[in-house]
Enzyme design. Structure first.
Site, PDB file in Angstrom:
ATOM      1  N   GLY A  46       0.909  -1.265   0.022  1.00 42.89           N
ATOM      2  CA  GLY A  46      -0.038   0.132  -0.150  1.00 42.89           C
ATOM      3  C   GLY A  46       0.922   1.185   0.120  1.00 42.89           C
ATOM      4  O   GLY A  46       0.226   2.507   0.120  1.00 42.89           O
TER       5      GLY A  46
ATOM      6  N   ASP B 148      -3.110  -2.909   4.652  1.00 38.61           N
ATOM      7  CA  ASP B 148      -2.913  -2.008   3.479  1.00 38.61           C
ATOM      8  C   ASP B 148      -3.477  -0.664   3.697  1.00 38.61           C
ATOM      9  O   ASP B 148      -3.041   0.278   2.765  1.00 38.61           O
ATOM     10  CB  ASP B 148      -4.166  -2.598   2.326  1.00 38.61           C
ATOM     11  CG  ASP B 148      -3.622  -3.671   1.626  1.00 38.61           C
ATOM     12  OD1 ASP B 148      -3.159  -4.796   2.255  1.00 38.61           O
ATOM     13  OD2 ASP B 148      -3.879  -3.862   0.401  1.00 38.61           O
TER      14      ASP B 148
ATOM     15  N   ASP C 108      -0.172   3.109  -3.113  1.00 37.01           N
ATOM     16  CA  ASP C 108      -1.292   3.640  -2.957  1.00 37.01           C
ATOM     17  C   ASP C 108      -1.544   4.920  -2.251  1.00 37.01           C
ATOM     18  O   ASP C 108      -2.215   6.104  -2.414  1.00 37.01           O
ATOM     19  CB  ASP C 108      -2.276   2.775  -2.624  1.00 37.01           C
ATOM     20  CG  ASP C 108      -2.274   1.310  -3.522  1.00 37.01           C
ATOM     21  OD1 ASP C 108      -2.194   1.580  -4.509  1.00 37.01           O
ATOM     22  OD2 ASP C 108      -2.172   0.343  -2.654  1.00 37.01           O
TER      23      ASP C 108
END
Length: 341
Positions: free
Chosen positions: A279, A318, A282
């Protein structure tokens, strides 16, 4: 007025052994949820944005639990389609020292994998939206999901919605040839492109000169060249590239670059001792989107995005569970880790 953002992709059940155990050692697995676009949605919701995550999930309790994992952080799940037989799964074995992390996917036949274009009313979904985000992981699932991504991009562009894409090449999901063909078509609609050291070379055969990611060598001039080639080929308004120097599975150096078609902006570099790197890209994307929507100057935007991602590496799971205040504090130079009282 809160800015509405739409993300589209697959949220998966994440199963991992406790601590740093290997798969073959584990007699139990910890269960959480995550996935590229879902991770971005959670970050942006934590920053105060109105974020909608779109996907398809089964109607049973595991599908509902995945939805609940997003709702608890304020993500709008009202356009998640229910149906299909199963949720996608990925297994994560955390690396340590010189042993790399390992991911095993179990996604074939998941609800989003078997979705059809008729499941999603993009004209309605994008009404009032300012931004649409997806990653290269989603169209990698199969040709049908790639077509759904294309439908979404075309409708977003028709409605004047800004589109960002994290290229996110995953060799376990598709070939370089397929990625080149599909992403080449999708990128025609993208305004802001996010990539890492390897995406541009794996997908578009664009290489950074004098750079070797395996050896941890990063050359700024090489990445300037990559960003310019990407922008020239697809007409991107901005290209952001994350620069990871891997010393080991636990220790990395982390920085990033942003190109706006005229100038190149480099962030400060962070020395990371990693708790969980999944992650990280992201969280960078979400930080960049937030900074741009908040009207930040380009140098400030890349600093905030890099700081957001730096913090994510310290958090299990995440999702990047930090506030914008924490991001701004780190970007402003307070990286001491001292107790906040």
């Amino acid at each position: 007025m809160r800015r509405k953002i739409v993300t589209f992709g697959e949220i998966m059940l994440r199963l991992e052994p406790e601590g740093y155990e290997r798969f073959v050692q584990a007699d139990k697995f910890e269960a959480t949820y995550g996935g590229g676009e879902a991770n971005v949605a959670v970050s942006l919701a934590n920053y105060g944005f109105d974020v909608k995550f779109v996907t398809k999930l089964p109607e049973h309790e595991i599908g509902q639990t995945a939805i609940n994992s997003l709702r608890k952080y304020g993500v709008d799940t009202s356009d998640i389609v229910r149906g299909g037989e199963r949720i996608g799964v990925y297994y994560l074995e955390k690396g340590a020292s010189q042993r790399p992390s390992k991911v095993i996917y179990d996604r074939i036949g998941s609800s989003i994998y078997t979705a059809s274009g008729e499941d999603f009313d993009w004209e309605r979904i994008f009404q009032g939206a300012k931004w649409f985000h997806f990653t290269g992981i989603t169209p990698a699932l199969n040709e049908n999901v790639a077509k759904i991504c294309l439908d979404a991009c075309q409708e977003a562009a028709r409605q004047g919605v800004k589109i960002s894409c994290d290229l996110n090449y995953r060799k376990k999901l598709w070939s370089k040839e397929s990625a080149n063909r599909v992403m080449g078509e999708l990128c025609k609609y993208v305004n802001i492109c996010i990539a890492n050291e390897e995406d541009a070379s794996d997908i578009f055969n664009i290489y950074a000169p004098n750079t070797n990611v395996t050896e941890g060598a990063v050359h700024h001039e090489g990445y300037k060249n990559v960003a310019k080639q990407l922008a020239d080929r697809f007409g991107f308004e901005r290209v952001a590239i994350t620069l990871r120097e891997s010393l080991s599975a636990n220790d990395n150096r982390w920085s990033a670059m942003l190109y706006d078609g005229e100038e190149y902006y480099f962030s400060k570099k962070y020395d990371l001792h990693i708790v969980d790197r999944v992650g990280g890209g992201d969280s960078f994307g979400a930080g960049l989107i937030a900074a741009i929507l908040n009207g930040e100057r380009m140098k400030r935007a890349i600093e905030l995005a890099t700081a957001a991602s730096c913090l994510k590496h310290s958090i299990e799971g995440d999702f990047n569970l930090v506030t914008m205040e924490e991001v701004e504090r780190l970007a402003g130079g307070d990286g001491s880790g001292r107790v906040q009282r």
